[in-house]
Each structure stands twice: as C-alpha cells, then as structure tokens.
Enzyme design. Structure first.
Site: not given
Ligand code: PA5
Length: 462
Positions: A301, A330, A444
């Site tokens: 990410e 393995h 989202k």
């Molecule tokens: O690292 C990030 O920003 C994302 O992986 C969020 O943690 C994930 O999309 C969940 O978002 P939120 O905490 O707003 O529900």
C-alpha cells in the site's frame, strides 16, 4: 529509558562478492546513497517535527499506555473474549501481536489466572465473508454478554467495519444481559467532522480511543489501534513501545551505515533497479507468520503507486510476498532458487540457541537416521535456515537477514518501527508518497456506490 536495540541486520548476501556482479550491488554503488539518505533523513525528521508524519512519535505516549493498561485490566475482570472489528491497517498489526506472542501470552495467562486476573481470548474479524460472520456469532453466542468488541476504523466509515459495528450493536441491543455501551469500544479519528464513527460515539456514550491524524492505518499498530488488544491479551505494551523507541533512535540517524532501516530500504531499492521487483519476507519463526502479512500490506500500500511525487503515471512498486521457514522450503523455495532472477529474500532469524532446547530423540535409531539422534529441533531449524541462505547465495540470489535474539514484545516493537521507517525511506527512493493509498480509496468509493450510499457512484459494469 533503556533504549538498547536488539535487532541486527546482515546485508552480506546482497553484495556482488557474495552473489556475483550481475546480481549483487557493489559497495561503491551503496556508498553513493549515503548523501541522499542524509537528505531523506532530514526531510523525514522535518516532517515529523511539523507534525505531518507521526508514527515515530507513538512510542512516547505514556499517558495513553497507562490508560490502555488500566482499561485492559478492567476488561479482563469481566470479559472472556475480546473481538477486534477492523480491516487492513486496523487489523493486521493486532493479528501480528497476538500471533507473535501467542505462546508466551498463554503462559502469562496462566500466571495471571492464578493471580486472579483473566486474560480474554483475542479474535480479529478482518473479513465480512457471510460464512465467517455467521459461524463466528454462532460460536460466540453463549458468551455474548462476556464479549467486548473493539471497532477500529481511522476513517470511521469503512463499509466492512461499519457493517460489523451495526451488526454487533443491534445484536447486543436485542440480547438480554448485554449492553452496547459497556461492550463496544470505538477506536477512530478524534475529529467528528472526519469520522462518522466518532459522531456516533459522541452521542452514544461509548468508550473511545483516538487514532492521531498524522498516523495512517498501516502505521498505526503502536497507537490505540494495536495497543488495546495487545494489552488485553497480556502483552507488556510498555516493552513493545520501548523496543519501538530504541529502533526510532537508530532510524533517526542521517548516517546511512548507522541507520538499519535506511540500509535495508537502499538494499532492496538497488535491486529493484536491477529488475528484482519481488521482495520476499521469510521469517524463520512460526509465530512471525502474521508479521509477514503485515509487512506485505505495509510494502504494497505504501509503495505500489501510479503517480510519483514529481511525475505522473510511473506505475512503480515492488511486489511483497510472505513465506515461512522452514515450511516454504518445500513449496515456493524451488521458484526462489531456480526461477527468474527477480527476487530479494529477507529472512528473519530468531536465535534458536537461546530458546528452550527441544530434543528430537535421544535413543539409538535406524542407521540412516542417526544424524538426527541426540540433536535438537533447535539445531535442525537453524541448519535449515543456514542451508537455505547459503543455497540462495550460491545460486546468485540476493538475500539479507534480520536477526533477533527472541520473539518478544520488545523485539516486536523494534520490528514494527524498523519496517515503518524502511518503507518511509523506500518512499523517498521510489519517489512516491508512502502515506497515501488512492487505489484502496477508489475501491471503497465504488463499494459505497454499489451499496447505494448517497453521493457515491458505482463503477461501470459489463
Ligand atoms: O493502511 C491503510 O490506510 C488502510 O489499509 C486502512 O487501514 C484500511 O483501508 C482500513 O481503513 P479504516 O481504518 O479507515 O477503516
């Protein structure tokens, strides 16, 4: 505060003298990054001082740590199950702590129980697969009134987490002996303008914890996001934070050779430029399997981006892959050794000799198996790691090793801070914003559109 760091980084096998000039970097190439690393460090620390980036300040919030320890004590007095409702950065760190410290927590749990304190079981529901949801709530039903739910969402609106919240709130409201105000704890952005969950919490009388604005989801494990479930599970969160602080001290250094996160980021980036675009993380520790998944999210990410800071449409980023030693020797190791030269493998080595010796067997056995008799699983485990590392080196596959004396709250805190800094330095090297996630955001928004949320459009369908 004792800030001794226990983590060691061995980069020997990324260099040309170990894996050959075609696949390894030269020390001179590496040296050339010292200047940029000093500039990156100044920039990162300036952003920290300005309050733009906050993950590195989390270890120093002792008021929060005290508050969470006290809440954990209160929860342990009545609850048998502690359930985290969250996803991505709002769940993976929690899973990592639970799984990493699982065995030692069980030991602590037993001692806590004998001292009159219960340590609840920790569940982390980071999926909304209806089969899982239904099975989970059937399973928990007999103990529903003795179950606490920690709803964690930074944005306060993620559909997966909010749907779980609505489900639980209604379930508790219609079940005798349950109370949503007592049993639900909200962890979200403190700003009610930004977080719908905060607005609900403000009007609903829930216990709430903040996620600092300058700490993104995947960097939030050392905030209330990860600390509450860790403390409830019996983890010494002060040790976790001490470990993180010790690593913060090392990773704030502008001198590349004193800064393990910068060194690691540079090693992987140099190989990315040589078309080694796959970063494999391979802990030789069953308990660190989930850490590898946390790493994958942090890497993917933060670095997988279409647009760079200076240029659009650069479509960059390494592909992280999680493997486990010895199990995956393995499985995928065949590919790592003989497949394309597109990977760098990071081992996490935990000192086996410091752990309780587990003998394989002591008696005389069949002649062909005598090499195992009188030996321990510790020796075998270590030999397998050494053998794999050497085999990769001899096949000119660059690899490096992060060494820990043990898996503990302390070293886990170090690992979290090390990788969070490493990905921050990687962002500088790749020229991307490591702290945003526009791709996730788009998914989202499309989900909201498909589910009919006001103001959101669904994607074009076939
Ligand atoms: O690292 C990030 O920003 C994302 O992986 C969020 O943690 C994930 O999309 C969940 O978002 P939120 O905490 O707003 O529900």
């Amino acid at each position: 505060m004792d800030q001794k760091s226990l983590l060691k980084l061995d980069l020997g096998n990324i260099f040309a003298d170990a894996v050959g000039a075609e696949h390894g970097v030269s020390p001179a190439e590496f040296d050339a990054l010292s200047g940029p690393v000093a500039d990156f460090t100044r920039d990162i620390q300036r952003r920290r001082q300005n309050g733009e980036v906050g993950f590195m300040d989390l270890p120093y919030d002792s008021t929060l740590a005290e508050d969470i320890e006290s809440k954990a004590g209160e929860l342990s007095s009545w609850c048998e199950n502690f359930v985290v409702l969250g996803i991505g950065g709002s769940a993976l760190g929690n899973i990592t702590v639970r799984d990493a410290l699982g065995h030692s927590l069980k030991k602590q749990t037993r001692s806590c129980r004998s001292a009159g304190r219960n340590s609840p079981d920790i569940f982390i529901l980071d999926n909304i697969d209806p089969v899982l949801i239904s099975e989970f709530f059937d399973f928990i039903a007999p103990q529903l009134s003795r179950t606490a739910f920690n709803v964690i969402t930074k944005s306060g609106s993620t559909a997966e987490t909010m749907s779980q919240f609505l489900h639980v709130r209604e379930l508790l409201a219609r079940t005798g002996g349950c109370s949503s105000e007592k049993q639900i704890i909200l962890t979200t952005d403190p700003d009610a303008e930004r977080s719908l969950l905060r607005r609900i919490g403000d009007s609903g009388g829930y216990c709430m914890y903040p996620i600092p604005e300058n700490v993104g989801g995947r960097f939030s494990v050392l905030s209330a996001v990860g600390l509450l479930s860790a403390a409830v599970g019996g983890c010494d969160i002060k040790e976790l934070l001490l470990g993180a602080a010790a690593m913060d001290a090392r990773c704030s250094s502008p001198e590349m050779y004193k800064n393990p996160a910068a060194l690691y980021a540079c090693a992987l980036y140099k190989h990315y430029l040589r078309d080694k675009t796959v970063d494999v993380i391979m802990p030789y520790s069953h308990h660190l399997q989930s850490l590898a998944l946390w790493y994958c999210q942090l890497w993917a990410e933060s670095l997988g981006k279409r647009d760079g800071l200076k240029e659009k449409n650069i479509f960059t980023g390494p592909t992280p892959i999680a493997s486990t030693g010895v199990t995956d020797q393995h499985s995928v190791m065949q590919l790592y050794q003989d497949g394309p030269f597109d990977k760098v493998i990071t081992f996490i080595e935990v000192d086996c000799c410091r752990r309780e010796r587990v003998p394989i067997c002591e008696n005389d056995v069949e002649p062909d198996l005598r090499y195992l008799s009188g030996k321990s699983f510790n020796e075998l485990f270590q030999a397998e790691l050494t053998a794999t590392r050497c085999a990769l080196r001899d096949k000119q596959r660059p690899n490096c090793t992060i060494k820990l004396p043990e898996v503990s709250a302390r070293t886990l805190g170090e690992l979290f801070m090390f990788f969070e800094y490493a990905v921050t330095y990687s962002g500088c090297l790749y020229g991307v914003d490591a702290f945003d996630q526009p791709g996730v955001e788009l998914g989202k928004k499309y989900t909201y559109g498909l589910m009919g949320r006001n103001g959101f459009m669904p994607p074009a369908l076939d």
